[in-house]
Design an enzyme around this catalytic site. Structure first.
Site, mmCIF file in Angstrom:
data_model
loop_
_atom_site.group_PDB
_atom_site.id
_atom_site.type_symbol
_atom_site.label_atom_id
_atom_site.label_comp_id
_atom_site.label_asym_id
_atom_site.label_seq_id
_atom_site.Cartn_x
_atom_site.Cartn_y
_atom_site.Cartn_z
ATOM 1 C CE LYS A 113 3.722 -2.460 -4.339
ATOM 2 N NZ LYS A 113 2.990 -2.142 -3.085
ATOM 3 N N GLY A 114 1.555 1.493 -7.449
ATOM 4 C CA GLY A 114 0.782 1.524 -8.690
ATOM 5 C C GLY A 114 0.886 2.860 -9.393
ATOM 6 C CG ASP B 48 -1.756 -1.241 1.369
ATOM 7 O OD1 ASP B 48 -2.355 -1.670 0.375
ATOM 8 O OD2 ASP B 48 -1.765 -1.816 2.474
ATOM 9 C CD GLN C 137 0.980 -9.119 -2.139
ATOM 10 O OE1 GLN C 137 1.861 -9.700 -2.734
ATOM 11 N NE2 GLN C 137 -0.272 -9.161 -2.536
ATOM 12 N N GLY D 133 -3.670 -4.810 -4.511
ATOM 13 C CA GLY D 133 -4.557 -3.776 -5.039
ATOM 14 C C GLY D 133 -3.773 -2.520 -5.335
ATOM 15 C CG HIS D 134 -0.856 -2.097 -7.658
ATOM 16 N ND1 HIS D 134 0.025 -2.708 -8.517
ATOM 17 C CD2 HIS D 134 -0.447 -2.443 -6.415
ATOM 18 C CE1 HIS D 134 0.917 -3.393 -7.820
ATOM 19 N NE2 HIS D 134 0.643 -3.246 -6.547
#
Length: 434
Positions: free
Chosen positions: A17-18, A14, A226, A41-42
């Site tokens: 990164k996305g 979290d 992650q 989840g990104h």
């Protein structure tokens, strides 16, 4: 010149990164996911519009980029189909732009059911998984009973035979936890066979594609899911994920030669968060925790769970830099700290029993009940940093805060994120040559 870059998280996931992958994707040809599953989840924000991806690489929002799901990823086909549909509904075409390794292990319904009943059975001792079946899918992989995408596509008779064995095994195992749950073999067989035609055109030899891409001097981003301290070997075990989240996994999970990695970028928030159970030395429970949670929108993009909040932990960051062979850092969510009177940074751990100080988190066992954080307290700033694009435009206290961290870590800070949108960044080091 950097052609091939790994981007991964320095904390418990979290970290943002996305967004950074999405930002840098305009310079590359391929973006590769190499581990994890749809437990990741990104969240991407482009022109104020939010898109959450779980399996498909973040760079897919750029129209000319090819996304690859590497062999290290465990794939839930129903969730992959759902994600493809979501992207199509926002006019993101995936035609000839999404490729999946035939060696990806499948996440099946019995993995999910086992994950859920086992966590419920463990109660207060649960790991705090996402309940998506990721752990059991990796357990099958290590136990050599995993069903892979290539099995489904190219040897259906053997796939069905092994599926029957697995269903029998899981029905026996799940009955230990809950005798009311039963996996229907015929239903799962029909469902899986129905996916064959849908995905067959997406499956290729991804290792060969990446090898040829590298020979052509094309550019590749390897996108981690992650974070470092959820790594199955190097994380806060046993409160970790079921894959290796550190940089070396980029090569294992894609079949890409390790000597061809040019740069490794670590992404960290300027405070700390984690979802689920496990040790968290710098966790806070006061009013500042509520402020950071609210301003930072600290709710899991996969589960919606409220994240635990803490101060930035340099003891962990030093370890993350070492085990990932980091080239440089990207810090995110600077703007979330706006308005705080003071900011704490954990610079050491101290053993309560004897006063011994630790500057780097040790590998293996550590008694977290015998640890307390030693903080450096720095003044905050009242100015608004959101959307700032030049380091020189930052408040003086914000610059001092960042420079202090850089000095203690002795590593380059390449990017600073000052807001959720793609262009809310300060670029201090151009990672890709034009």
């Amino acid at each position: 010149m950097n052609n091939n870059i790994v981007i991964l998280g320095m904390q418990w996931g979290d970290e943002g990164k996305g967004k950074i992958v999405d930002l840098l994707t305009s310079h590359v040809n391929y973006v590769v996911r190499y581990q994890g599953g749809h437990n990741a989840g990104h969240t991407l924000v482009v022109n104020g519009k939010k898109t959450i991806l779980h399996l498909i690489p973040s760079g897919i929002l750029h129209p000319d980029i090819i996304g690859i799901i590497g062999n290290g990823v465990v794939v839930s086909i129903p969730n992959l189909i759902k994600e493809i549909s979501i992207l199509k509904n926002i006019n993101v075409s995936l035609e000839n732009r999404l490729i999946i390794s035939s060696a990806c292990s499948l996440v099946l319904d019995y993995h999910i059911k086992l994950d859920l009943v086992r966590e419920k059975f463990l109660g207060s001792n649960s790991i705090g998984t996402t309940g998506r079946g990721i752990g059991p899918a990796y357990e099958d992989k290590i136990s050599r009973r995993s069903l892979r995408i290539g099995d489904l596509l190219y040897d259906q008779e053997l796939f069905i035979f092994n599926l029957k064995n697995n269903v029998d095994y899981y029905n026996h195992l799940i009955s230990f936890y809950d005798k009311s749950i039963y996996i229907d073999f015929d239903l799962i067989k029909i469902e899986m066979i129905s996916y064959k035609d849908y995905i067959i055109d997406l499956v290729k030899d991804t290792t060969q594609i990446l090898y040829e891409s590298n020979n052509k001097k094309q550019k590749i981003i390897f996108e981690g899911a992650q974070g470092t301290f959820l790594d199955i070997d190097h994380g806060t075990y046993p409160y970790v994920t079921s894959s290796n989240t550190t940089s070396a996994s980029a090569c294992i999970g894609s079949g890409f030669g390790i000597k061809n990695i040019d740069y490794i970028l670590g992404v960290s928030k300027l405070y700390s968060t984690r979802v689920g159970n496990g040790p968290f030395v710098t966790e806070i429970f006061d009013e500042i925790s509520d402020i950071l949670c609210s301003k930072g929108n600290e709710f899991g993009s996969t589960t919606g769970r409220k994240r635990r909040i803490g101060w930035l932990d340099l003891v962990m960051l030093r370890k993350a830099i070492i085990i990932n062979s980091l080239s440089g850092l990207c810090f995110t969510k600077l703007d979330v700290l706006d308005g705080l009177k003071y900011i704490k940074i954990c610079i050491f751990y101290e053993k309560i029993s004897d006063g011994t100080r630790l500057s780097v988190i040790p590998t293996g066992y550590i008694n977290y009940n015998n640890i307390r954080p030693i903080y450096k307290i720095l003044p905050g700033w009242n100015e608004d940093t959101s959307g700032i694009k030049l380091f020189s435009s930052l408040p003086s206290n914000a610059k001092s805060y960042l420079n202090y961290i850089k000095k203690l870590l002795n590593i380059s800070i390449d990017i600073i994120s000052t807001g959720p949108d793609r262009d809310h960044v300060i670029i201090l080091n151009e990672l890709f040559s034009s």
